[in-house]
Design a protein around this motif. Structure first.
Motif, short mmCIF file in Angstrom:
data_model
loop_
_atom_site.label_atom_id
_atom_site.label_comp_id
_atom_site.label_asym_id
_atom_site.label_seq_id
_atom_site.Cartn_x
_atom_site.Cartn_y
_atom_site.Cartn_z
N GLY A 37 12.49 0.59 -13.99
CA GLY A 37 12.84 0.62 -15.41
C GLY A 37 11.61 0.27 -16.23
N GLY A 60 12.18 -4.30 -13.62
CA GLY A 60 11.75 -4.46 -15.01
C GLY A 60 10.24 -4.38 -15.02
N ASP A 93 7.70 -7.17 -11.10
CA ASP A 93 6.41 -7.34 -10.49
C ASP A 93 5.65 -8.38 -11.32
OD1 ASP A 93 4.00 -4.89 -9.19
OD2 ASP A 93 4.23 -7.05 -8.88
N PHE A 97 -0.97 -5.84 -10.78
CA PHE A 97 -1.26 -4.47 -10.32
C PHE A 97 -1.36 -3.53 -11.52
CE2 PHE A 97 -1.33 -1.12 -7.22
CZ PHE A 97 -0.74 -0.04 -7.83
N ASP A 147 -1.07 -11.27 -7.57
CA ASP A 147 -1.92 -10.91 -6.42
C ASP A 147 -3.02 -9.97 -6.88
OD1 ASP A 147 -0.11 -8.86 -7.04
OD2 ASP A 147 -0.22 -8.04 -5.01
N CYS A 149 -4.64 -6.40 -5.64
CA CYS A 149 -4.50 -5.26 -4.75
C CYS A 149 -5.78 -4.43 -4.85
CB CYS A 149 -3.30 -4.42 -5.19
SG CYS A 149 -3.18 -2.81 -4.38
N GLN A 190 -1.40 -8.92 1.63
CA GLN A 190 -2.50 -8.02 1.34
C GLN A 190 -3.33 -7.84 2.62
OE1 GLN A 190 -2.94 -6.18 -1.21
NE2 GLN A 190 -1.52 -7.10 -2.69
N GLY A 217 -0.70 -3.66 -1.40
CA GLY A 217 -1.96 -3.08 -0.96
C GLY A 217 -1.82 -1.77 -0.21
N LEU A 218 -0.66 -1.17 -0.28
CA LEU A 218 -0.45 0.15 0.37
C LEU A 218 -0.01 1.16 -0.69
CD1 LEU A 218 1.26 -1.01 3.68
CD2 LEU A 218 -1.10 -0.20 3.38
N VAL A 220 -1.95 3.19 -1.96
CA VAL A 220 -3.06 3.12 -2.92
C VAL A 220 -4.17 4.09 -2.52
CG1 VAL A 220 -2.65 0.77 -3.76
CG2 VAL A 220 -3.99 1.13 -1.65
N TYR A 245 9.82 -6.07 1.35
CA TYR A 245 9.80 -5.11 0.23
C TYR A 245 8.46 -4.41 0.25
CZ TYR A 245 8.86 -4.15 -4.84
OH TYR A 245 8.49 -3.61 -6.06
N MET A 247 5.97 -2.22 -1.58
CA MET A 247 5.77 -1.98 -3.01
C MET A 247 5.22 -0.59 -3.29
SD MET A 247 4.31 -5.71 -4.13
CE MET A 247 5.22 -5.80 -5.68
N ASP A 267 10.45 0.46 -4.05
CA ASP A 267 10.48 0.89 -5.45
C ASP A 267 9.45 2.01 -5.60
OD1 ASP A 267 7.88 -0.90 -5.88
OD2 ASP A 267 8.19 0.28 -7.73
N CYS A 268 9.71 2.95 -6.47
CA CYS A 268 8.71 3.97 -6.74
C CYS A 268 9.06 4.70 -8.04
CB CYS A 268 8.64 4.98 -5.58
SG CYS A 268 7.20 6.05 -5.68
N VAL A 269 8.02 5.04 -8.80
CA VAL A 269 8.25 5.81 -10.04
C VAL A 269 8.49 7.28 -9.72
CG1 VAL A 269 6.89 4.24 -11.48
CG2 VAL A 269 5.77 6.20 -10.40
N ARG A 273 9.56 9.71 -12.59
CA ARG A 273 8.41 10.36 -13.23
C ARG A 273 8.35 11.85 -12.84
NH1 ARG A 273 2.67 7.59 -12.49
NH2 ARG A 273 3.76 5.96 -13.64
N1 LIG Z 1 1.98 -6.66 -7.31
C1 LIG Z 1 1.71 -5.54 -6.63
N2 LIG Z 1 2.29 -4.37 -7.00
C2 LIG Z 1 1.98 -3.24 -6.29
C3 LIG Z 1 2.51 -1.99 -6.72
C4 LIG Z 1 3.44 -1.87 -7.92
C5 LIG Z 1 4.87 -1.69 -7.44
N3 LIG Z 1 5.71 -1.09 -8.52
C6 LIG Z 1 5.88 -1.94 -9.68
C7 LIG Z 1 6.54 -1.20 -10.83
C8 LIG Z 1 6.84 -2.18 -11.94
C9 LIG Z 1 7.49 -1.50 -13.13
C10 LIG Z 1 6.66 -0.34 -13.63
C11 LIG Z 1 6.28 0.63 -12.54
C12 LIG Z 1 5.68 -0.04 -11.32
C13 LIG Z 1 2.16 -0.85 -6.00
N4 LIG Z 1 2.44 0.45 -6.22
C14 LIG Z 1 1.78 1.14 -5.25
N5 LIG Z 1 1.77 2.46 -5.12
C15 LIG Z 1 2.38 3.33 -6.11
C16 LIG Z 1 1.96 4.72 -5.73
C17 LIG Z 1 2.48 5.71 -6.69
C18 LIG Z 1 3.58 6.46 -6.31
C19 LIG Z 1 4.06 7.41 -7.19
C20 LIG Z 1 3.46 7.61 -8.44
C21 LIG Z 1 2.35 6.84 -8.81
C22 LIG Z 1 1.85 5.89 -7.93
N6 LIG Z 1 1.10 0.34 -4.42
C23 LIG Z 1 1.31 -0.92 -4.88
C24 LIG Z 1 0.80 -2.14 -4.45
C25 LIG Z 1 1.11 -3.30 -5.16
C26 LIG Z 1 0.53 -4.57 -4.81
O1 LIG Z 1 -0.26 -4.69 -3.85
N7 LIG Z 1 0.86 -5.64 -5.57
#
Ligand SMILES: Nc1nc2c(CCNCC3CCCCC3)c3[nH]c(NCCc4ccccc4)nc3cc2c(=O)[nH]1
Length: 373
Positions: A37, A60, A93, A97, A147, A149, A190, A217-218, A220, A245, A247, A267-269, A273
């Protein structure tokens, strides 16, 4: 109902786990996909719709909300659940990040990260303590430690520095969170793609006795095989009786392969998106509705679906909506995609319950491979 956070591991089938998180605002069936969201609810969807699709919990957006309307203002308005009319659990979160991926002029040091808002240029400092305070003001049910990342590929010494800093921030985040029985704070593993560093991070966090563990940290930039290898050696180090979980993950295939390696929450956008950009997720694979080949295709996305967005609208009509830039385009495809993701999670949970997860994994992946759909 319960007044405290508790995870119950109900069943395993190979590496896959079926569980349940009980919290004061409700129960979360795992494996769970958590829709993202922005201002506390999911873009182009009504909260009630998100709930009807089977979402037990949503994310959120700490970074977004602290900038606008501000965490203190959300608290004054009764917290995120009241503000956004989502009375069920919310996970947030820590914001770090997003700061590193969205903010301008950001500087990271031992104490935290300072940055300028991408909205109005105002300066902010995000420390482990401030992040926990913000997540508390939002009244978040499951909170994340602050953290760091690192994007992959990265040098081993850079990955080690960020992993060690994140461990120190884990201690500070947990201390700032204190004892809140009806809520939880998760530590975040991490260590990049380095197995030694991943082991050190997971072991150190396990000793800190968090209520749950995120694997950060994945997703990415690393290949899927690297992500899966890291999962394979990390989940066995984490406490079996606490939720894991992963991320930011991911595609339907990422999710099913990660469930097989012991992950409980995602979780994933992607579904939301991608839906706004014309990409439909179905049990036959992905369909890009902006592609002209759909212009006269009278078939719906999936005539056997119980989701109206998947069953009652032709691909031709959806193609037209996207070509015309109609608002309904984003609404229908977000609805279809979240319906598909939640039906995938329900199928995974049932398959684990009935000891047929491996068969489910093979059948589901074969369905995606059907190609031209
Ligand atoms: N703390 C923290 N958050 C991470 C996140 C954000 C997870 N979604 C939060 C959420 C909160 C609300 C707003 C949106 C995000 C990650 N997202 C990704 N990959 C996304 C890869 C991706 C996949 C599809 C499209 C774009 C990017 N790797 C992540 C690693 C970490 C991490 O190490 N530490």
């Amino acid at each position: 109902m319960t007044d405290r956070f508790s995870f119950t591991l109900l069943k395993t089938d190979g590496g896959a786990r079926r569980g349940r998180i009980d919290m004061p605002r409700g129960t979360i069936r795992t494996p769970a996909f958590m829709p993202v969201g922005t201002a506390g609810t999911v873009k182009a969807m009504y909260p009630g719709q998100v709930r009807e699709l089977g979402a037990d919990i949503i994310l959120g957006n700490t970074y977004h909300l602290m900038l606008r309307p501000g965490a203190e203002r959300v608290a004054k308005l009764g917290g995120l659940h009241v503000f956004a009319n989502w009375p069920h659990p919310i996970l947030t979160d820590s914001g770090g990040f997003q700061v590193m991926s969205l903010a301008q002029l950001r500087k990271l040091d031992e104490n935290g990260v300072t940055f300028q808002s991408h909205i109005d240029g105002r300066r902010y400092e995000m420390t482990p303590e401030r992040s926990v305070e913000i997540q508390g003001l939002l009244d978040s049910d499951i909170q994340m430690q602050l953290d760091e990342c690192v994007a992959l590929p990265a040098e081993e010494k850079e990955i080690e520095r960020a992993m060690q800093l994140s461990l120190r921030w884990a201690e500070r985040s947990k201390a700032a969170f204190g004892d809140q029985p009806g809520k939880a704070i998760f530590g975040i593993v991490q260590g990049g793609d380095n197995e030694r560093l991943r082991g050190e991070s997971a072991s150190a966090l396990a000793a800190m006795d968090f209520k749950g563990y995120s694997i950060g940290g994945l997703a990415v930039g690393e290949p899927q095989a690297v992500m899966l290898r890291i999962l394979e050696m990390t989940t066995p180090i984490l406490p079996r009786e606490k939720p894991r979980y992963l991320m930011g993950v991911g595609t339907p295939e990422d999710i099913i392969e990660s469930v097989a390696r012991g992950v409980d929450m995602f979780d994933c956008v992607m579904p939301t998106r991608a839906g706004r950009h014309g990409l439909a997720f179905t049990r036959f694979g992905k369909v890009n509705l902006k592609n002209a080949r759909h212009a006269e295709d009278h078939r719906p996305l999936d005539e056997s679906s119980d989701c109206p967005a998947s069953r009652d609208y032709s691909r031709a009509y959806l193609h037209h909506l996207f070509k015309s830039g109609e608002t309904l385009a984003a609404m229908l495809l977000t609805w279809n995609n979240l319906a598909y993701y939640q039906s995938l999670m329900a199928g995974i949970r049932a398959a684990i319950d009935e000891d047929r997860f491996e068969k489910f994994r093979q059948t589901t992946k074969a369905g995606w491979a059907r190609g031209d759909i």
